[in-house]
Design an enzyme around this catalytic site. Structure first.
Site, PDB file in Angstrom:
ATOM      1  N   CYS A  91      -3.592 -10.613 -22.746  1.00 49.62           N
ATOM      2  CA  CYS A  91      -3.605 -10.175 -21.348  1.00 49.62           C
ATOM      3  C   CYS A  91      -2.401 -10.676 -20.559  1.00 49.62           C
ATOM      4  CB  CYS A  91      -4.907 -10.603 -20.664  1.00 49.62           C
ATOM      5  SG  CYS A  91      -5.130 -12.373 -20.602  1.00 49.62           S
TER       6      CYS A  91
ATOM      7  N   ARG B 254     -12.259 -14.322 -15.441  1.00 49.25           N
ATOM      8  CA  ARG B 254     -11.647 -15.588 -15.832  1.00 49.25           C
ATOM      9  C   ARG B 254     -11.981 -16.597 -14.748  1.00 49.25           C
ATOM     10  NH1 ARG B 254      -5.319 -16.412 -16.247  1.00 49.25           N
ATOM     11  NH2 ARG B 254      -5.453 -16.374 -13.968  1.00 49.25           N
TER      12      ARG B 254
ATOM     13  N   ARG C  13      -8.390 -12.236 -12.297  1.00 48.27           N
ATOM     14  CA  ARG C  13      -7.908 -13.566 -11.898  1.00 48.27           C
ATOM     15  C   ARG C  13      -8.701 -13.997 -10.660  1.00 48.27           C
ATOM     16  NH1 ARG C  13      -2.563 -11.216 -13.755  1.00 48.27           N
ATOM     17  NH2 ARG C  13      -1.667 -12.749 -15.182  1.00 48.27           N
TER      18      ARG C  13
ATOM     19  N   ASN D 265       1.933 -15.247 -21.071  1.00 47.02           N
ATOM     20  CA  ASN D 265       2.841 -15.848 -20.080  1.00 47.02           C
ATOM     21  C   ASN D 265       2.865 -17.367 -20.267  1.00 47.02           C
ATOM     22  OD1 ASN D 265       2.677 -13.251 -19.129  1.00 47.02           O
ATOM     23  ND2 ASN D 265       1.292 -13.744 -17.453  1.00 47.02           N
ATOM     24  N   ASP D 266       1.673 -17.934 -20.326  1.00 47.68           N
ATOM     25  CA  ASP D 266       1.613 -19.385 -20.506  1.00 47.68           C
ATOM     26  C   ASP D 266       1.912 -19.787 -21.944  1.00 47.68           C
ATOM     27  OD1 ASP D 266       1.185 -20.681 -18.050  1.00 47.68           O
ATOM     28  OD2 ASP D 266      -0.802 -19.765 -17.949  1.00 47.68           O
TER      29      ASP D 266
ATOM     30  N   ARG E  58       7.813 -21.335 -16.422  1.00 48.60           N
ATOM     31  CA  ARG E  58       7.821 -19.899 -16.135  1.00 48.60           C
ATOM     32  C   ARG E  58       8.258 -19.568 -14.716  1.00 48.60           C
ATOM     33  NH1 ARG E  58       1.360 -18.330 -16.469  1.00 48.60           N
ATOM     34  NH2 ARG E  58       1.765 -16.644 -15.024  1.00 48.60           N
TER      35      ARG E  58
ATOM     36  N   HIS F 244       0.803  -1.225   0.000  1.00 46.73           N
ATOM     37  CA  HIS F 244       0.000   0.000   0.000  1.00 46.73           C
ATOM     38  C   HIS F 244       0.825   1.259   0.000  1.00 46.73           C
ATOM     39  CE1 HIS F 244      -3.668  -2.365   1.241  1.00 46.73           C
ATOM     40  NE2 HIS F 244      -3.852  -1.849   0.046  1.00 46.73           N
TER      41      HIS F 244
HETATM   42  C1  PEP Z   1      -1.077 -15.695 -19.010  1.00 52.01           C
HETATM   43  O1  PEP Z   1      -0.802 -16.891 -18.913  1.00 52.01           O
HETATM   44  O2  PEP Z   1      -0.517 -14.918 -19.806  1.00 52.01           O
HETATM   45  C2  PEP Z   1      -2.098 -15.119 -18.138  1.00 52.01           C
HETATM   46  C3  PEP Z   1      -2.510 -13.880 -18.312  1.00 52.01           C
HETATM   47  O3  PEP Z   1      -2.571 -15.894 -17.129  1.00 52.01           O
HETATM   48  P1  PEP Z   1      -1.759 -16.181 -15.761  1.00 52.01           P
HETATM   49  O4  PEP Z   1      -0.549 -15.298 -15.749  1.00 52.01           O
HETATM   50  O5  PEP Z   1      -2.706 -15.912 -14.675  1.00 52.01           O
HETATM   51  O6  PEP Z   1      -1.422 -17.631 -15.915  1.00 52.01           O
HETATM   52 MG    MG Z   2      -2.103 -18.214 -17.817  1.00 51.06          MG
END
Ligand code: PEP
Ligand code: MG
Length: 588
Positions: free
Chosen positions: A506, A336, A300, A458-459, A469, A193
């Site tokens: 995203c 999601r 999320r 990311n995934d 990752r 914060h």
């Molecule tokens: C991603 O995988 O890019 C994503 C946005 O989901 P998370 O990072 O929550 O796996």
């Molecule tokens: Mg993901």
């Protein structure tokens, strides 16, 4: 004296030079006392009174913040009101008074201690940081028991850099006067914060400086670099001048970026991209709005589950989701569905650590195996949609069969809602995350059966480049500009557009300013990213024509390796910055 440099975590960008003002921390430690049974009602009453007083104080502080900074910043303290009203905190404290026969302050401190310990067990940074809120509330209530009232921090009399082991949200909120040049603390993370408030105040901050507060004496001159997370004690004259100049330049840039809040992300040749925010917790809604997000592109939802020790009930979910939708004031929220498993494990859900967690029981696989849990969440989102626009999105889809099953469960959920006497909205736009190579390869088939795609880069990078990752030894393989990734995004977007649906992104790629032109050129309709990164990415989009961006992508797609692509893009971005800088100079 020689300059000494301390490396911490960059929490709020900016530069400052000035004397240290140390905040004294007076912690109240409750004395534990056994009580006879006849005092139980009295202790319960004392607890209620102390909470009521703490609530009044927080409300007053909220008003103060609202007046000085605006409603969005004031909301940061409302999470403390939620803690005070939390049923679990009340039940546990009253039970400790009743069953352990201890005084109210000891019972309350025990409850807070238990909740804190649970939060600290969760590996997510956000939870560790919420511990600061808990401690802040605890101290306020304990002071209320003593009848001492709130402790006003000793404000500096001249412009100073506030140094403390830790700053609670209420300390930070009371330090909003003009004499604060920067905040520096031993503890805290980039999303604590103090960091959020410092960013709102536009005051530089560095956190996580370990033991700086022990080493540095009040009055000593220091230089703070909130952009790189540096604290320099005894800065030489050159450093002081440099920091002052950098700060002046930053103020100019920020003034320009703040002016973008209500503008669209539209290219000079008229192509518009929706700019949305990624969030985990309700408290982040205000930050997203303050940065000019057009909606929430990724909520999320698993974080709501991690925050509790039991699965939140349907009604709990409806309350939290509806509140978020309402607070977004007509802007869409993409929910999601639960994405547990992988690195996001919580015991009570039954998703355990596995040998190959990212290839295991995660995302939509977990939800389809826990049909009732999944259906409950889907019902909650449909009910929240009665309060404003909401969409549904499924994580980690690998093919049409999973999508169909998930959609069948949605139909079942809506059918059940029809029989119940509740408000809901249906049908909801339903999309999927494109995070697996199989989803990319079957994007044309998937696009026929859903309303939108959102690329989880990311995934997608993890699965496409076969790099865990969470494993730092292979983190060098996180390569957004790898030809495989560029092709995957291009093909996904094309498949979506061929089928007449939209495609967004995203993952973290969206927050990298250097990649903004690439994402624009790849044809994405929406980018969802961290609020803090939003203005800069929007600025690049407003500077770049779609045709320029497409040329950038063509160029990158003609290269064979991520290294070549990184080098090419770096040269390109540097040249573009120079051009814009010169252009801006000529305009003046
Ligand atoms: C991603 O995988 O890019 C994503 C946005 O989901 P998370 O990072 O929550 O796996
Ligand atoms: Mg993901």
């Amino acid at each position: 004296m020689k300059p000494i440099q301390y490396q911490g975590i960059a929490a709020s960008s900016g530069y400052a030079v000035g004397p240290i003002h140390k905040l004294r921390v007076r912690t109240v430690v409750p004395v534990r006392r056994s009580i006879p049974p006849e005092e139980i009602p009295l202790e319960k009453k004392r607890f209620q009174d102390a909470v009521a007083q703490a609530r009044d104080e927080i409300q007053e502080l909220i008003q103060h913040l609202e007046r000085d900074l605006g409603p969005e910043e004031a909301e940061i303290l409302s999470s403390q009101l939620f803690i005070l009203e939390d049923e679990m905190v009340w039940d546990a404290t009253l039970a400790a008074i009743q069953l352990d026969r201890i005084n109210a302050e000891a019972a309350f401190a025990k409850t807070v201690g238990d909740v804190t310990a649970r939060f600290l067990e969760i590996e997510e940074v956000t939870f560790r940081e919420r511990v600061n809120d808990l401690r802040d509330v605890e101290q306020r209530v304990l002071r209320a028991f003593l009848g001492t009232g709130p402790v006003e921090p000793d404000l500096p009399e001249e412009p100073s850099i506030i140094l403390a082991r830790n700053l609670t949200p209420s300390d930070t909120a009371t330090l909003t006067g003009g004499e604060v040049l920067a905040f520096v603390t031993d503890e805290g993370g980039a999303t604590s914060h103090v960091a959020i408030l410092a960013r709102s105040l536009g005051v530089p901050a560095v956190v996580g400086l370990k033991d700086a507060s022990k080493r540095l004496k009040p009055g000593r001159t220091v230089a703070v670099d909130g952009t790189e997370g540096l604290l320099i004690a005894n800065p030489d004259l050159e450093t002081r001048d440099r920091f002052t100049l950098l700060q002046r330049r930053l103020v100019d840039i920020n003034e320009k970026l703040a002016g973008l809040k209500d503008l669209e992300a539209i290219t000079p040749d008229g192509h518009r991209v929706r700019m949305m925010a990624n969030i985990e917790l309700p408290i982040e809604v205000d930050e997203a709005l303050a940065r000019g997000a057009e909606g929430i592109g990724l909520l999320r939802t698993e974080y709501l589950f991690f925050q509790r020790k039991r699965i939140p009930s349907l009604e709990d979910q409806v309350t939290v989701y509806s509140e978020m939708v309402r607070r977004m004031k007509g802007r869409p929220v993409i929910f999601r569905t639960l994405d547990v498993g992988g690195d996001k494990v919580t015991d009570y859900l039954g998703a355990k650590r596995e040998y190959n967690p990212f290839l295991g029981w995660r995302g939509i696989r977990f939800s389809l195996a826990n049909r009732n849990l999944f259906k409950t969440q889907i019902k909650a989102v449909h009910r929240a949609a009665a309060a404003g626009p909401a969409k549904l999105m499924f994580p980690m889809i690998t093919g049409v069969a999973e999508l169909r099953t998930a959609r069948e469960i949605c139909e079942e959920a809506v059918h059940e809602l029809e029989q119940e006497d509740v408000e809901y909205a249906a049908p909801l736009d339903t999309g999927i995350m494109i995070e697996t190579p199989s989803a990319v390869l079957t994007a044309d088939l998937l696009a026929r059966e859903c309303d939108f795609f959102s690329i989880g880069s990311n995934d997608l990078i993890q699965y496409t480049l076969a790099m865990d990752r969470g494993n730092s030894r292979v983190s060098y393989l996180y390569q957004p500009l790898h030809p495989a990734i560029l092709r995957a995004i291009r093909d996904t977007v094309n498949a979506a557009h061929d089928a007449g649906i939209w495609a967004g992104l995203c993952g973290e790629m969206g927050s990298e300013t250097r990649l903004a032109e690439v994402l624009l050129g790849l044809g994405l309709d929406e980018i969802s990213l961290h609020g803090a990164a939003l203005p800069k990415v929007k600025q690049v989009i407003r500077w770049t024509t779609l045709s320029e961006a497409r040329q950038v992508v063509d160029e990158l797609l003609s290269l064979s390796t991520a290294e070549e692509a990184n080098r090419w893009l770096e040269d390109y971005v540097t040249a573009r910055k120079k051009e814009r800088w010169e252009g801006a100079q000529n305009e003046q």
